[in-house]
Design an enzyme around this catalytic site. Structure first.
Site, PDB file in Angstrom:
ATOM      1  N   SER A  67       0.673  -1.315   0.063  1.00  0.00           N
ATOM      2  CA  SER A  67       0.036   0.169   0.037  1.00  0.00           C
ATOM      3  C   SER A  67       0.620   1.328  -0.022  1.00  0.00           C
ATOM      4  O   SER A  67       1.593   1.359  -0.798  1.00  0.00           O
ATOM      5  CB  SER A  67      -1.035  -0.069   1.203  1.00  0.00           C
ATOM      6  OG  SER A  67      -1.759   1.021   1.230  1.00  0.00           O
ATOM      7  N   ARG A 519      -4.598   4.773  21.359  1.00  0.00           N
ATOM      8  CA  ARG A 519      -4.819   3.511  21.127  1.00  0.00           C
ATOM      9  C   ARG A 519      -3.257   2.787  20.561  1.00  0.00           C
ATOM     10  O   ARG A 519      -2.578   3.520  19.850  1.00  0.00           O
ATOM     11  CB  ARG A 519      -5.904   3.163  19.964  1.00  0.00           C
ATOM     12  CG  ARG A 519      -5.636   3.999  18.826  1.00  0.00           C
ATOM     13  CD  ARG A 519      -6.615   3.711  17.764  1.00  0.00           C
ATOM     14  NE  ARG A 519      -6.264   2.480  16.628  1.00  0.00           N
ATOM     15  CZ  ARG A 519      -5.360   2.482  15.933  1.00  0.00           C
ATOM     16  NH1 ARG A 519      -4.650   3.421  15.464  1.00  0.00           N
ATOM     17  NH2 ARG A 519      -5.199   1.122  15.248  1.00  0.00           N
ATOM     18  N   GLY A 522      -1.730  -0.739  15.022  1.00  0.00           N
ATOM     19  CA  GLY A 522      -1.733  -2.065  14.705  1.00  0.00           C
ATOM     20  C   GLY A 522      -0.526  -2.404  13.605  1.00  0.00           C
ATOM     21  O   GLY A 522      -0.305  -3.453  13.176  1.00  0.00           O
ATOM     22  N   ARG A 528      -0.662   5.631  19.513  1.00  0.00           N
ATOM     23  CA  ARG A 528      -1.188   6.704  18.798  1.00  0.00           C
ATOM     24  C   ARG A 528      -2.002   7.483  19.810  1.00  0.00           C
ATOM     25  O   ARG A 528      -2.876   7.054  20.545  1.00  0.00           O
ATOM     26  CB  ARG A 528      -1.802   6.376  17.548  1.00  0.00           C
ATOM     27  CG  ARG A 528      -1.167   5.526  16.482  1.00  0.00           C
ATOM     28  CD  ARG A 528      -1.781   5.619  15.291  1.00  0.00           C
ATOM     29  NE  ARG A 528      -1.126   4.704  14.272  1.00  0.00           N
ATOM     30  CZ  ARG A 528       0.091   5.059  13.788  1.00  0.00           C
ATOM     31  NH1 ARG A 528       0.875   6.197  13.926  1.00  0.00           N
ATOM     32  NH2 ARG A 528       0.618   3.993  12.961  1.00  0.00           N
TER      33      ARG A 528
HETATM   34  C1  16G Z   1      -4.226  -0.538   8.277  1.00  0.00           C
HETATM   35  C2  16G Z   1      -5.512  -0.723   7.871  1.00  0.00           C
HETATM   36  C3  16G Z   1      -6.192   0.766   8.108  1.00  0.00           C
HETATM   37  C4  16G Z   1      -5.987   1.524   9.208  1.00  0.00           C
HETATM   38  C5  16G Z   1      -4.636   1.517   9.417  1.00  0.00           C
HETATM   39  C6  16G Z   1      -4.548   1.849  11.062  1.00  0.00           C
HETATM   40  C7  16G Z   1      -6.799  -2.036   6.562  1.00  0.00           C
HETATM   41  C8  16G Z   1      -6.722  -2.705   5.035  1.00  0.00           C
HETATM   42  N1  16G Z   1      -5.822  -1.268   6.798  1.00  0.00           N
HETATM   43  O1  16G Z   1      -3.442   0.083   7.249  1.00  0.00           O
HETATM   44  O2  16G Z   1      -7.847   0.550   7.789  1.00  0.00           O
HETATM   45  O3  16G Z   1      -6.583   2.798   9.177  1.00  0.00           O
HETATM   46  O4  16G Z   1      -3.986   0.295   9.559  1.00  0.00           O
HETATM   47  O5  16G Z   1      -2.995   1.752  11.323  1.00  0.00           O
HETATM   48  O6  16G Z   1      -7.387  -2.690   7.293  1.00  0.00           O
HETATM   49  P1  16G Z   1      -2.404   1.823  12.937  1.00  0.00           P
HETATM   50  O7  16G Z   1      -3.121   0.898  13.526  1.00  0.00           O
HETATM   51  O8  16G Z   1      -1.072   1.850  12.522  1.00  0.00           O
HETATM   52  O9  16G Z   1      -2.915   3.276  13.425  1.00  0.00           O
HETATM   53 MG    MG Z   2      -3.924   1.038   0.461  1.00  0.00          MG
END
Ligand code: 16G
Ligand code: MG
Length: 558
Positions: A67, A519, A522, A528
């Site tokens: 991505s 939170r 992920g 964050r």
């Molecule tokens: C991933 C997720 C996106 C989310 C992001 C949060 C998918 C396809 N993509 O890129 O939806 O906004 O994680 O990232 O589910 P973070 O947990 O690092 O904040």
């Molecule tokens: Mg993407």
């Protein structure tokens, strides 16, 4: 598992030894890492995809992409039979497979898993996996690894669909499982035909002024720009200029939806000459979309039109069509049907967008961050519209509602052809074909935005004025162990460690219109922090003081 299958698996997996010391987790968007360590992981996800196809007796998708990550990263994820994300109950198996230290352990895991899931091996049943990859240079050899993983399960066939956007692959998987044709050409035709249908149904008199006729799209130097160029050739009724289409420039470097949304500045190749023009930006695999306009005299600053505003535009349009369709007189009262309509956001949605949607009479619900959660929730409604502020989202229509709508449209076509009611039915049907119901899709989302703006006769500025975002600030904090943070209520409340939520509440209460949550990420090893408040200074201060609380409670990491 018979001896033949056993020896094929042992032999092939010994060619893909896992790199020492690398531990990966399937996460919200599959496995992602530096491409150089991914061969073994992708090979194993090939095995997983084959087993998933055997288990579901359906076509499965395997996409190689990272991505919006930098070009040297790559990743792999699975599309389930519906075109959605891999079922969450298979994620632990994905993790275990990826982390198996050697071929023997891998074999054992597969053996145990197929027994537990009653999956028939030995080629008694067939499996089919569609493969796609984005434009990353590492994609080709990773795709080869995936094929070998698939081929090491008897009866499984890999079909290479070539370079695709992530949503194209998800769309193809969904289409194949509905026994529809699923080539790129069909995808493009479905998008352009339903877009044309919406344009042909625009009420007389809606006219966007001349300057706004043009749209400039930042393709993130990735697959989205490339595909939009192809789609543009068969589109009618849009004036699109594509920049950063990948012929020069590096994927995601100073370009793309993620950069534009986070930095709030123009991407490369955009500047003062574009002031006032409607611009859009796709991310590296074209499943995210944001719009923006370049501000005059403001050093490359932009007015961002994010996922929340795309959501609001879609919701407004759908509501308008439902109201028109269900305008009943006494004769047709019993023909009206109000589908359940739900709007799904995450805690990152700007508070002003939520207020706006609620004031418009819409039901707004929240889920945890991550597309799979939003998608699942949206699927509970006849019409579920979901978006993350970062530009990932789509509209889901239930089969039952579409069936009713089809019937109602036929009825109206015979009793009052060309009436406003029938046009509303046709518009909703066209939206259901244009929007990608498998997953958020920047290309189909862009066409829907364009059709609605033309329908409304709105410029990007009129759209952006629907409501004004509350100032916000996002920070990341390194801590010793981010998993110590446990949240509830769609990540809005910290339940552990004790005391943190009370401390956050006390800080937040100091600021008018203050809202703040924390939170664990992920995708990165950080916590964050998100804060919003009536002024930018207040939002910054709130975010900073809560970041300090994280340090106090959790200890700063390295
Ligand atoms: C991933 C997720 C996106 C989310 C992001 C949060 C998918 C396809 N993509 O890129 O939806 O906004 O994680 O990232 O589910 P973070 O947990 O690092 O904040
Ligand atoms: Mg993407």
């Amino acid at each position: 598992m018979n001896d033949n299958q056993r020896s094929i698996l042992l032999e092939s997996s010994s060619r893909f030894p896992p790199p020492p010391g690398v531990k990966l987790s399937y996460g919200t968007s599959g496995f992602r890492a530096d491409a150089s360590v991914l061969q073994s992981t992708v090979f194993r996800v090939g095995i997983l995809a084959a087993l998933r196809s055997l288990k579901t007796q359906s076509v499965i998708g395997l996409m190689i992409t990272a991505s919006h990550n930098k070009v040297s990263d790559n990743g792999v994820k699975i599309a389930d039979p519906s075109g959605g994300m891999l079922s969450q109950d298979w994620e632990p198996f994905a993790d275990a497979l990826a982390d198996a230290p050697d071929s023997q352990r891998l074999l054992q895991l597969v053996d145990d898993f197929v027994k537990k899931e009653n999956i028939l091996l030995e080629g008694a049943q067939s499996a089919e996996i569609l493969l796609g990859r984005d434009t990353r240079p590492s994609g080709e050899s990773l795709l080869e690894a995936a094929k070998q993983g698939i081929n090491s399960i008897a009866g499984a066939v890999a079909v290479d669909m070539g370079v695709l956007t992530t949503p194209q692959l998800h769309w193809m998987v969904r289409a194949r499982n509905k026994s529809m044709k699923a080539t790129e050409l069909e995808y493009f035709e479905q998008l352009s035909n339903s877009f044309r249908c919406l344009i042909d149904l625009i009420p007389q008199g809606s006219a966007v002024n001349k300057i706004n006729d043009k749209l400039i799209v930042d393709g993130a130097n990735g697959v989205g720009g490339e595909k939009l160029e192809l789609l543009n050739k068969i589109l009618n009724g849009l004036d699109i200029e594509i920049r950063n289409s990948g012929k020069q420039g590096v994927l995601n470097e100073g370009v793309g939806a993620d950069y534009v949304q986070k930095e709030k500045v123009v991407p490369c190749k955009f500047g003062p000459a574009d002031v006032g023009i409607r611009c859009a930006s796709l991310d590296g695999d074209a499943d995210r979309l944001v719009y923006f306009s370049v501000l005059s005299n403001a050093n490359n600053k932009i007015d961002l039109v994010d996922g929340d505003k795309i959501l609001s535009l879609f919701a407004l349009f759908i509501e308008e069509q439902l109201n028109t369709l269900n305008k009943c007189d006494r004769d047709t009262e019993n023909k009206c049907y109000w589908p359940t309509l739900g709007v799904v956001q995450t805690a990152y949605a700007n508070g002003a967008s939520t207020d706006y949607l609620k004031h418009s009479g819409l039901e707004v619900v929240f889920t945890k961050t991550g597309v799979k959660y939003l998608h699942e929730k949206a699927a509970e409604y006849d019409i579920g519209i979901y978006f993350e502020a970062n530009g990932h989202g789509t509209i889901l229509f239930s089969e039952g509602f579409l069936h009713w709508l089809d019937g109602r449209n036929s009825e109206l076509a015979s009793t009052s052809k060309g009436s406003e009611q029938q046009k509303a039915a046709l518009r909703l049907l066209a939206v259901s074909k244009l929007i990608n119901q498998a997953v958020g899709d920047a290309l189909s989302g862009l066409l829907l935005v364009e059709a609605i703006l033309q329908h409304m006769g709105w410029s990007i500025h009129r759209w952006n004025d629907l409501y004004h975002d509350l100032p916000s600030r996002q920070l990341k904090v390194k801590v010793v162990d981010r998993t110590a943070i446990v949240t509830e209520n769609a990540e809005t409340v910290v339940v552990s460690p004790p005391g943190i939520q009370e401390a956050i509440d006390a800080e937040t209460a100091k600021y008018p219109r203050g809202r703040c949550f924390v939170r664990p990420s992920g995708t990165e090893d950080v916590v964050r922090v998100y804060a919003e408040a009536a002024t930018q200074e207040a939002a910054d201060n709130l975010a900073n003081s809560v970041a300090q609380l994280m340090d106090q409670f959790l200890g700063g990491g390295t």
